[in-house]
Design an enzyme around this catalytic site. Sequence first.
Site, PDB file in Angstrom:
ATOM      1  N   ASP A 172      18.264   2.561  60.438  1.00 30.15           N
ATOM      2  CA  ASP A 172      17.284   3.222  59.389  1.00 30.15           C
ATOM      3  C   ASP A 172      15.893   3.384  59.950  1.00 30.15           C
ATOM      4  O   ASP A 172      15.588   2.786  61.334  1.00 30.15           O
ATOM      5  CB  ASP A 172      17.223   2.086  58.006  1.00 30.15           C
ATOM      6  CG  ASP A 172      18.174   2.256  57.133  1.00 30.15           C
ATOM      7  OD1 ASP A 172      18.946   3.290  57.282  1.00 30.15           O
ATOM      8  OD2 ASP A 172      18.479   1.355  56.568  1.00 30.15           O
TER       9      ASP A 172
ATOM     10  N   ARG B 272      19.819  -6.033  55.740  1.00 27.45           N
ATOM     11  CA  ARG B 272      18.604  -6.471  55.160  1.00 27.45           C
ATOM     12  C   ARG B 272      18.446  -7.088  53.851  1.00 27.45           C
ATOM     13  O   ARG B 272      17.509  -7.746  53.174  1.00 27.45           O
ATOM     14  CB  ARG B 272      17.528  -5.243  55.477  1.00 27.45           C
ATOM     15  CG  ARG B 272      17.129  -4.793  56.836  1.00 27.45           C
ATOM     16  CD  ARG B 272      16.940  -3.293  56.808  1.00 27.45           C
ATOM     17  NE  ARG B 272      15.800  -3.051  55.558  1.00 27.45           N
ATOM     18  CZ  ARG B 272      15.404  -1.932  55.437  1.00 27.45           C
ATOM     19  NH1 ARG B 272      16.074  -0.748  55.706  1.00 27.45           N
ATOM     20  NH2 ARG B 272      14.418  -1.680  54.378  1.00 27.45           N
TER      21      ARG B 272
ATOM     22  N   ARG C 265      24.037   4.742  62.143  1.00 24.15           N
ATOM     23  CA  ARG C 265      22.823   5.140  61.905  1.00 24.15           C
ATOM     24  C   ARG C 265      21.832   3.979  61.605  1.00 24.15           C
ATOM     25  O   ARG C 265      22.255   3.305  60.746  1.00 24.15           O
ATOM     26  CB  ARG C 265      22.603   6.020  60.974  1.00 24.15           C
ATOM     27  CG  ARG C 265      23.635   7.368  60.821  1.00 24.15           C
ATOM     28  CD  ARG C 265      23.777   7.944  59.276  1.00 24.15           C
ATOM     29  NE  ARG C 265      24.653   8.865  59.660  1.00 24.15           N
ATOM     30  CZ  ARG C 265      24.941   9.717  58.238  1.00 24.15           C
ATOM     31  NH1 ARG C 265      24.760   9.423  57.249  1.00 24.15           N
ATOM     32  NH2 ARG C 265      25.745  10.623  58.499  1.00 24.15           N
TER      33      ARG C 265
END
Lengths: 243, 243
Positions: free
Chosen positions: B51, B196, B49
């Site tokens: 974001d 990130r 997945r």
Amino acid sequence: MRYRAIVEYDGTEFCGWQLQPNGPTLQAAIEDALLRLAGQPVRVFASGRTDSGVHALGQVISFNLEREIGLRKLHRALNALTPESITIRSVDIAAADFDPRRMARRRAYVYRIWNDPYPSPFWRRFAWHVARPLDMDAMQRAANDLLGEHDFEALRAASCDSASSIRLVYLSEWKRDGQLLSYHIEASSFLRHMVRTIVGELVEIGLGVRAVDDIPRLLATGDRIQAAATAPPLGLSLTRVDY
Amino acid sequence: MRYRAIVEYDGTEFCGWQLQPNGPTLQAAIEDALLRLAGQPVRVFASGRTDSGVHALGQVISFNLEREIGLRKLHRALNALTPESITIRSVDIAAADFDPRRMARRRAYVYRIWNDPYPSPFWRRFAWHVARPLDMDAMQRAANDLLGEHDFEALRAASCDSASSIRLVYLSEWKRDGQLLSYHIEASSFLRHMVRTIVGELVEIGLGVRAVDDIPRLLATGDRIQAAATAPPLGLSLTRVDY
């Protein structure tokens, strides 16, 4: 005091450089920022007018301010007051007679093409999607025929009002990076729609629709009707202006 | 019949990959296209997945169709039925047990940073704007400390629900192209927000806010609170998944 600035913009959502009543323009966005900064209307001059949807990495502009503002402060304020799609790269003091259009000696453009059966979500704002394979070798051979001084009567817009259609082309070169093709052209100055008409013509040569030696024939006719369709504006960026 | 496709997307206007009631998602857009094509609901599975705001060049998905559709036709139809921000790069027949998430051996991401005092109109959707100068040399030295097998407990989101926080990093490399920096990382798999959080940490090292040898210290603590702020999603792209 006259100032000179280098401006970068994503032209997607603008109706071109020049002021006009029916939509947002780059000139209006920059003049609005200067009005707020100077407290009075300021006229902005550019090296050339880019069409609706055309981008710039190195547009050169000039403007006068009655009250001098420090360069650092002016640079920051202009970036703060213009939309995200415009970035002022640099601001300098210019000579009192600096004219970004008439004093430009050479202009550089790049035209980008995404050459793949399917479009690119990343390049959709900045490159023309051409689905069928392009023969880069044929396009470069044809591009070479544009080098030097020629009469570009057949490769300008019907609406172009330049007195002379003679232009000197210094660079005319294709580069490839995967599916992304870019055409680099530099000339003393350009006629209206000249780069987009050239790219439309070179793409038809790359598709095999036109012969590799079509450029000399077309230039000799001086007949706009015989040229290929103009390439769309989104692929075009003004990259540099030399003085 | 099970199919496997490689999908490219500009994630700017999506609320991430996974179906959710409050906004457009990539899974919903692709499932909608398949519903229109197959005439019945089709569930789509992805390698992972992404974001909200994260992009992909090589997301791998799979889905079953009861009635077989030719690959060329399926490819064209999916591209016609999905929005411009999504491109299906390829479609193939997959093994009946193909599972894009559990069978993935290696995943590659790139994180882009625009490092200049002023933002770039062209990279504003795809790169994080960091105005202060970054020390690339320090960032690369710190990036080297991530190579190999480590416990990434300190570098995952609080919301990450993966059982183990041990991951094997194969590649951790910075590249520079003018003002555009890109960080390339490849690993067996990633924890939630791991790339990130790593980039946030490396940028603080590049700014001189943290020491060049902060990574080993941080990994040893296993304490998320001690890590730097997570970098924004817009700079991140899933580039490739290997099986």
